[in-house]
Motif scaffolding. Structure first.
Motif, PDB file in Angstrom:
ATOM      1  N   MET A   1       0.913  -1.229   0.302  1.00  0.00           N
ATOM      2  CA  MET A   1      -0.180  -0.073  -0.389  1.00  0.00           C
ATOM      3  C   MET A   1       1.275   1.586   0.056  1.00  0.00           C
ATOM      4  O   MET A   1       0.509   2.099  -0.697  1.00  0.00           O
ATOM      5  CB  MET A   1      -0.574   0.324   1.326  1.00  0.00           C
ATOM      6  N   LEU A   2       2.164   1.177   0.486  1.00  0.00           N
ATOM      7  CA  LEU A   2       2.816   2.179   0.831  1.00  0.00           C
ATOM      8  C   LEU A   2       3.028   2.741  -0.720  1.00  0.00           C
ATOM      9  O   LEU A   2       3.391   4.162  -1.033  1.00  0.00           O
ATOM     10  CB  LEU A   2       4.042   1.944   1.686  1.00  0.00           C
ATOM     11  N   LEU A   3       4.057   1.311  -1.547  1.00  0.00           N
ATOM     12  CA  LEU A   3       4.079   2.079  -2.968  1.00  0.00           C
ATOM     13  C   LEU A   3       3.553   2.906  -3.498  1.00  0.00           C
ATOM     14  O   LEU A   3       3.931   3.226  -4.416  1.00  0.00           O
ATOM     15  CB  LEU A   3       4.767   0.359  -3.085  1.00  0.00           C
ATOM     16  N   THR A   4       2.121   2.023  -3.624  1.00  0.00           N
ATOM     17  CA  THR A   4       1.518   2.482  -4.747  1.00  0.00           C
ATOM     18  C   THR A   4       0.907   4.137  -4.060  1.00  0.00           C
ATOM     19  O   THR A   4       0.722   4.929  -4.944  1.00  0.00           O
ATOM     20  CB  THR A   4      -0.073   1.267  -4.105  1.00  0.00           C
ATOM     21  N   ALA A   5       1.019   4.442  -3.016  1.00  0.00           N
ATOM     22  CA  ALA A   5       0.526   5.948  -2.830  1.00  0.00           C
ATOM     23  C   ALA A   5       2.046   6.745  -2.884  1.00  0.00           C
ATOM     24  O   ALA A   5       1.872   7.380  -3.330  1.00  0.00           O
ATOM     25  CB  ALA A   5       0.688   6.002  -0.630  1.00  0.00           C
ATOM     26  N   ALA A   6       3.014   5.757  -2.674  1.00  0.00           N
ATOM     27  CA  ALA A   6       3.873   6.453  -3.402  1.00  0.00           C
ATOM     28  C   ALA A   6       4.029   7.033  -4.780  1.00  0.00           C
ATOM     29  O   ALA A   6       4.211   7.791  -5.186  1.00  0.00           O
ATOM     30  CB  ALA A   6       5.526   5.953  -3.170  1.00  0.00           C
TER      31      ALA A   6
ATOM     32  N   LEU B   1      12.733   5.598  -5.758  1.00  0.00           N
ATOM     33  CA  LEU B   1      13.375   5.814  -4.444  1.00  0.00           C
ATOM     34  C   LEU B   1      12.309   5.711  -3.203  1.00  0.00           C
ATOM     35  O   LEU B   1      13.448   4.860  -2.126  1.00  0.00           O
ATOM     36  CB  LEU B   1      12.595   7.170  -4.811  1.00  0.00           C
ATOM     37  N   ALA B   2      11.444   4.864  -3.051  1.00  0.00           N
ATOM     38  CA  ALA B   2      10.581   4.372  -1.834  1.00  0.00           C
ATOM     39  C   ALA B   2      10.878   2.659  -1.755  1.00  0.00           C
ATOM     40  O   ALA B   2      10.825   2.968  -0.591  1.00  0.00           O
ATOM     41  CB  ALA B   2       9.269   5.054  -1.758  1.00  0.00           C
ATOM     42  N   THR B   3      10.706   2.148  -2.662  1.00  0.00           N
ATOM     43  CA  THR B   3      11.409   0.852  -2.845  1.00  0.00           C
ATOM     44  C   THR B   3      12.751   0.450  -1.773  1.00  0.00           C
ATOM     45  O   THR B   3      12.085  -0.592  -0.717  1.00  0.00           O
ATOM     46  CB  THR B   3      11.218  -0.171  -4.004  1.00  0.00           C
TER      47      THR B   3
END
Length: 84
Positions: A1-6, A48-50
């Motif tokens: 979910m965090l990666l989708t939002a990012a 960057l987020a992964t």
């Protein structure tokens, strides 16, 4: 979910910065006005987020990347078709 939002946040930010040159960098309301996403911004945000997300979850980045690569390739193909 965090990666989708990012990915969505990066795609929107990139669209506002590149697609609307008359918008100021400091006009935060432009992020919430109108519509539009830009795929390269989403991919940059994911890149960057992964590492941060996998480190916080205790997953090895190499195994996570191996599992995500087929999904990433299919989504890139869908995005490219959607550009036409």
């Amino acid at each position: 979910m965090l990666l989708t939002a990012a990915a969505f946040a990066g795609a929107r930010l990139h669209f506002v910065l590149v697609g609307q040159p008359e918008t100021s960098l400091f006009d935060l309301s432009a992020l919430f006005r109108g519509s539009g996403l830009h795929a390269p911004g989403g991919f940059i945000a994911l890149a960057l987020a992964t590492p941060m997300v996998t480190r916080s979850m205790g997953l090895p980045l190499s195994k996570f990347a191996d599992g995500c690569m087929p999904v990433a390739l299919v989504s890139l193909a869908i995005v490219r078709v959607g550009c036409f």
